[in-house]
Scaffold this motif. Structure first.
Motif, short mmCIF file in Angstrom:
data_model
loop_
_atom_site.label_atom_id
_atom_site.label_comp_id
_atom_site.label_asym_id
_atom_site.label_seq_id
_atom_site.Cartn_x
_atom_site.Cartn_y
_atom_site.Cartn_z
N LYS A 186 6.67 -12.67 0.39
CA LYS A 186 7.55 -11.70 1.12
C LYS A 186 9.16 -11.88 1.86
O LYS A 186 9.14 -12.88 2.83
CB LYS A 186 6.85 -11.03 1.94
N GLU A 207 1.98 -15.55 2.23
CA GLU A 207 0.85 -15.30 2.34
C GLU A 207 -0.13 -15.39 1.35
O GLU A 207 0.02 -14.77 0.07
CB GLU A 207 0.94 -13.91 3.10
N ASP A 208 -2.03 -15.10 1.47
CA ASP A 208 -2.86 -15.47 0.98
C ASP A 208 -3.20 -13.74 -0.08
O ASP A 208 -2.20 -13.17 0.43
CB ASP A 208 -4.05 -15.19 1.74
N LEU A 227 -5.56 -10.53 -1.46
CA LEU A 227 -5.81 -10.22 -0.88
C LEU A 227 -6.27 -9.56 -2.34
O LEU A 227 -5.80 -8.86 -2.50
CB LEU A 227 -6.01 -9.01 0.17
N GLU A 233 -6.01 0.04 -1.52
CA GLU A 233 -5.21 0.07 -0.53
C GLU A 233 -5.36 1.66 -0.12
O GLU A 233 -5.69 2.15 -0.94
CB GLU A 233 -3.64 0.65 -0.84
N LYS A 235 2.31 3.11 -5.62
CA LYS A 235 2.81 2.10 -5.68
C LYS A 235 3.60 1.86 -7.42
O LYS A 235 5.25 1.90 -7.28
CB LYS A 235 3.30 1.09 -5.12
N GLU A 244 0.88 -4.37 6.08
CA GLU A 244 1.66 -4.38 6.55
C GLU A 244 1.95 -3.34 7.37
O GLU A 244 1.55 -2.12 7.42
CB GLU A 244 3.07 -3.97 5.41
#
Ligand code: AMP
Ligand code: GLY
Length: 425
Positions: free
Chosen positions: A143, A185-186, A188, A192, A214, A288
């Protein structure tokens, strides 16, 4: 009373439309607005984006309060500037908006306050970042630290993709300053949901739950976009999950910001990943934070809000959110985004919108990338419209919305045909 909404998208059209329903409101100014806000009753566009000019406008026109839609003016400090001039405004300060404007700030904040989120590290050095992903393996998520209009997140299913993203952000300068630091980051798994609340520094008023889509294409294929459709409520957010999110994520976030000396005011949006365990419990992690409402989530949420949004915003500005409640239409609201040809990479502009459906009690058309011209309303951005249908269940809300979409015509229009499919199982 006169009020001001800052922004020009579908979210702002929906917020302004809802504020205008209050009989006390004479005019909702929208800066800069779009063709929809130019044409809706009681709404009036203001051709201004400069923050000082907006504050001058508020003073000159006796505006009671301002609501800010998008993240950019918040990250630029509109709330600090208005407050310094004693003007009432609902939104986070520049410092508090870092929850969205810096992924590194948000991740470090969550770590410090034990708010569940994926494990991560932050890098400015490309070699160290490459070594880290080699050690971690794929899938892994890269990110850009700063605001990148929804494009700064690469979910790398293969290592090669992760290395490429690191090179583009840290060495290729693909996102400018926003990508000069990356969070890795890991990955997941789960489903959502969008969890949006109003915050007055201390008290919290949850909005109805929602979920967006999205990806550009049906069945969640194709590139990520700002969002191609959304519905409210999100069945995955059961009463238990709601309580868990409030307890594990939202309350500690509001308390943590206050404890850090950056009290949070404004809409707060937590993007959640919900993973159900075999024993019926769930693990919920924060993907986020956004320091604003979601777009297009706002369009179905505002379509369902039956309380006065004026009352809620005024209570929030005065620190009395504990004294008000939000009432919701029992029906499901589902919004389908009509996008321009070429969205999201290179949306085409300037196409005439030849027909639109009539608004009714169960159908609302919110404008986003549109512009009023002498020839009529033309497209002026990637996401052009969001058509919201209301119905007794997700299926009937979708039928209503798609009936509306069929009545929209402009050259090159693209839309998903399966909004809400996850909730129809
Ligand atoms: P964000 O802007 O951080 O919400 O990321 C945009 C999208 O990328 C999210 O809506 C997810 O679909 C995906 N995403 C972000 N972080 C992760 C993660 N740690 N694991 C899996 N998918 C993610
Ligand atoms: N729909 C996602 C967002 O507003 O960030």
């Amino acid at each position: 009373m006169k009020v001001l909404v800052v922004g020009s998208g579908g979210r702002e059209h929906a917020i302004a439309w809802r504020l205008a329903q209050d009989a006390r409101v004479q005019t909702v100014f929208v800066a800069p607005g779009n063709a929809g806000t130019a044409l809706t009753a009681k709404l009036q566009n203001v051709e201004k984006t400069d923050l000082n000019e907006l504050a001058d406008f508020v003073v000159a026109n006796d505006v009671a309060f301002t609501v800010v839609g998008p993240e950019a003016p918040l990250a630029a400090g509109i709330v600090d500037l208005f407050r310094a001039r004693d003007l009432k405004i609902f939104g986070p300060t520049k410092a508090a908006a870092q929850l969205e404007s810096s992924k590194d700030f948000a991740k470090a904040f969550m770590k410090r306050h034990a708010i569940p989120t994926a494990d991560y590290e932050t890098f400015t050095d490309a070699k160290a970042a490459h070594d880290y992903v080699e050690r971690k393996g794929a899938p892994i998520v890269i990110k850009a630290d700063g605001l990148a209009a929804g494009k700064g997140v690469i979910v790398a299913m293969e290592l090669a993709q992760a290395h490429e993203a690191i090179d583009q952000m840290l060495e290729g300068n693909a996102f400018g300053d926003a990508g000069a630091r990356v969070v890795i980051e890991d990955f997941l798994t789960g489903e959502e949901a969008s969890f949006i609340v109003m915050v007055d520094g201390n008290h919290i008023l949850p909005m109805a739950s929602s979920q967006d889509h999205k990806r550009l294409l049906d069945r969640d294929m194709g590139p990520n976009t700002g969002g191609m459709g959304a519905y409210s409520p999100a069945p995955i957010v059961t009463a238990d999950i709601h309580d868990q999110v409030m307890r594990e994520i939202i309350r500690p976030t509001v308390d943590g910001m206050a404890a850090d000396g950056i009290p949070y005011t404004g809409f707060l949006y937590a993007g959640l990943m919900i993973d159900r365990n075999a024993d019926g419990t769930a693990s919920v992690k924060t993907l986020e934070f956004n320091c604003r409402m979601g777009d297009p989530e706002t369009q179905p949420i505002m379509s369902r809000l039956s309380s006065s949004l004026v009352d809620l915003v005024q209570a929030a500005i005065d620190g009395r959110l504990d004294e008000v409640q939000a009432q919701w239409d029992k029906r499901v609201a589902l919004g389908v985004v009509c996008a321009a040809r070429g969205y999201p990479q290179k949306p085409e502009k300037g196409q005439l919108i030849t027909t639109l459906p009539e608004d009714s009690e169960s159908l609302h058309v919110f404008h986003a990338g549109t512009k009023a011209t002498a020839e009529g309303t033309v497209t002026n951005g990637g996401r052009v419209l969001c058509v919201v249908g209301l119905g007794d269940d997700v299926r009937s809300a979708a039928e209503k919305a798609y009936e509306g979409v069929k009545a929209v015509h402009f050259d090159g229009m693209q839309y998903r045909t399966d909004i809400g499919y996850r909730a129809m199982k």
